[in-house]
Design a protein around this motif. Structure first.
Motif, short mmCIF file in Angstrom:
data_model
loop_
_atom_site.label_atom_id
_atom_site.label_comp_id
_atom_site.label_asym_id
_atom_site.label_seq_id
_atom_site.Cartn_x
_atom_site.Cartn_y
_atom_site.Cartn_z
N LEU A 90 -15.90 23.83 5.78
CA LEU A 90 -16.82 24.57 5.39
C LEU A 90 -17.93 24.54 6.29
O LEU A 90 -18.58 23.44 6.07
N ILE A 91 -18.53 25.56 6.67
CA ILE A 91 -19.73 25.35 7.55
C ILE A 91 -20.62 26.33 6.72
O ILE A 91 -20.73 27.46 6.26
N VAL A 92 -21.85 25.46 6.47
CA VAL A 92 -23.04 26.18 5.69
C VAL A 92 -24.02 26.11 6.53
O VAL A 92 -24.77 25.19 6.74
N ASP A 93 -24.55 27.37 6.99
CA ASP A 93 -25.90 27.50 7.84
C ASP A 93 -26.34 28.91 7.65
O ASP A 93 -25.42 30.01 7.61
N ASP A 138 -26.21 22.71 6.84
CA ASP A 138 -27.52 22.77 7.17
C ASP A 138 -28.64 22.25 6.28
O ASP A 138 -28.32 22.45 5.09
N VAL A 139 -29.61 21.38 6.77
CA VAL A 139 -30.54 20.83 6.10
C VAL A 139 -31.38 22.25 5.53
O VAL A 139 -31.73 22.21 4.24
N MET A 173 -24.62 16.66 7.71
CA MET A 173 -25.71 17.45 7.84
C MET A 173 -26.06 17.71 9.30
O MET A 173 -26.09 17.31 10.13
N LEU A 174 -26.76 19.11 9.40
CA LEU A 174 -26.99 19.78 10.62
C LEU A 174 -28.55 20.03 10.43
O LEU A 174 -28.95 20.73 9.51
N ASP A 208 -22.80 11.85 7.81
CA ASP A 208 -23.26 11.98 9.15
C ASP A 208 -24.46 12.93 9.24
O ASP A 208 -24.63 13.62 8.49
N PHE A 209 -24.79 12.81 10.34
CA PHE A 209 -26.01 13.68 10.72
C PHE A 209 -26.20 14.04 11.96
O PHE A 209 -25.88 13.49 13.15
N ILE A 210 -26.28 15.51 12.47
CA ILE A 210 -26.23 16.08 13.75
C ILE A 210 -27.46 16.97 14.04
O ILE A 210 -27.75 17.76 13.11
N THR A 211 -28.21 16.64 15.02
CA THR A 211 -29.22 17.56 15.31
C THR A 211 -28.96 18.64 16.08
O THR A 211 -28.12 18.70 16.86
#
Length: 137
Positions: free
Chosen positions: A11-14, A58-59, A86-87, A106-109
Motif C-alpha cells: 500500500l502506497i500512501v502519499d 508519506d509523512v 516512511m517517505l 525504515d525511512f526514505i527521503t
C-alpha cells in the motif's frame, strides 16, 4: 541474496499523485501488487479492509499525517510487525527520529531513488518474513 520475496501486497500512501504513480509503476514492474491511498484516513480504511505485506507511507499529508497513521497501525494486532517505510521530503534528524518513534521500520527521503526503491521494499519484506519465521518456531 536468497529468500528475497519477489512479490507481495503493498500500500502506497502519499498525497502527491506523481509520487504514487512513479512508485506504483516501479513496484508493479518488479512484480508487486500495489494499492494506493491519497491520505491517512483512506490508508486506515484500506488497512481495515485488506491485508498488506508492507506500507510506503508519506509523512506530510493533509488530515492525518503519516506519523499518526503509523502509530495507529502499530496499535492494531495486524500492524504490530508490518513493515512500514516512511517517505518524506523532510531531511532532518528530528523528522527521521520522529518516524522511528512512531513505529517506522525504515525511512526514505524524497526525491526517491526509483532504482533502489524495489530493493528497499524487498529487504523490508525479507526482514518481515524472517521475524515471522522466528516467531513461528
Amino acid at each position: 541474496m536468497r529468500n528475497i520475496p519477489a512479490h507481495g501486497r503493498l500500500l502506497i500512501v502519499d498525497d502527491d499523485l506523481m509520487v504514487r504513480m512513479l512508485a506504483s509503476e516501479s513496484l508493479r514492474h518488479a512484480g508487486f501488487e500495489v494499492s494506493e491511498a491519497d491520505c491517512g484516513e483512506q490508508a486506515l480504511e484500506m488497512f481495515d479492509e485488506q491485508d498488506f505485506d508492507l506500507l510506503l507511507l508519506d509523512v506530510m499529508m493533509p488530515g492525518i499525517d503519516g506519523y499518526t497513521v503509523c502509530q495507529r497501525l502499530r496499535q492494531q494486532e495486524r500492524g504490530k510487525w508490518l513493515p512500514i517505510v516512511m517517505l518524506t521530503g523532510l531531511n532532518d534528524s528530528d523528522s527521521i527520529e520522529q518516524a522511528y518513534l512512531s513505529g517506522a521500520t525504515d525511512f526514505i527521503t524524497k526525491p526517491i531513488n526509483w532504482l533502489l526503491l524495489t530493493q528497499r521494499v524487498r529487504y523490508g519484506l525479507r526482514a518481515s518474513h524472517a521475524i515471522a519465521e522466528v516467531t513461528r518456531s
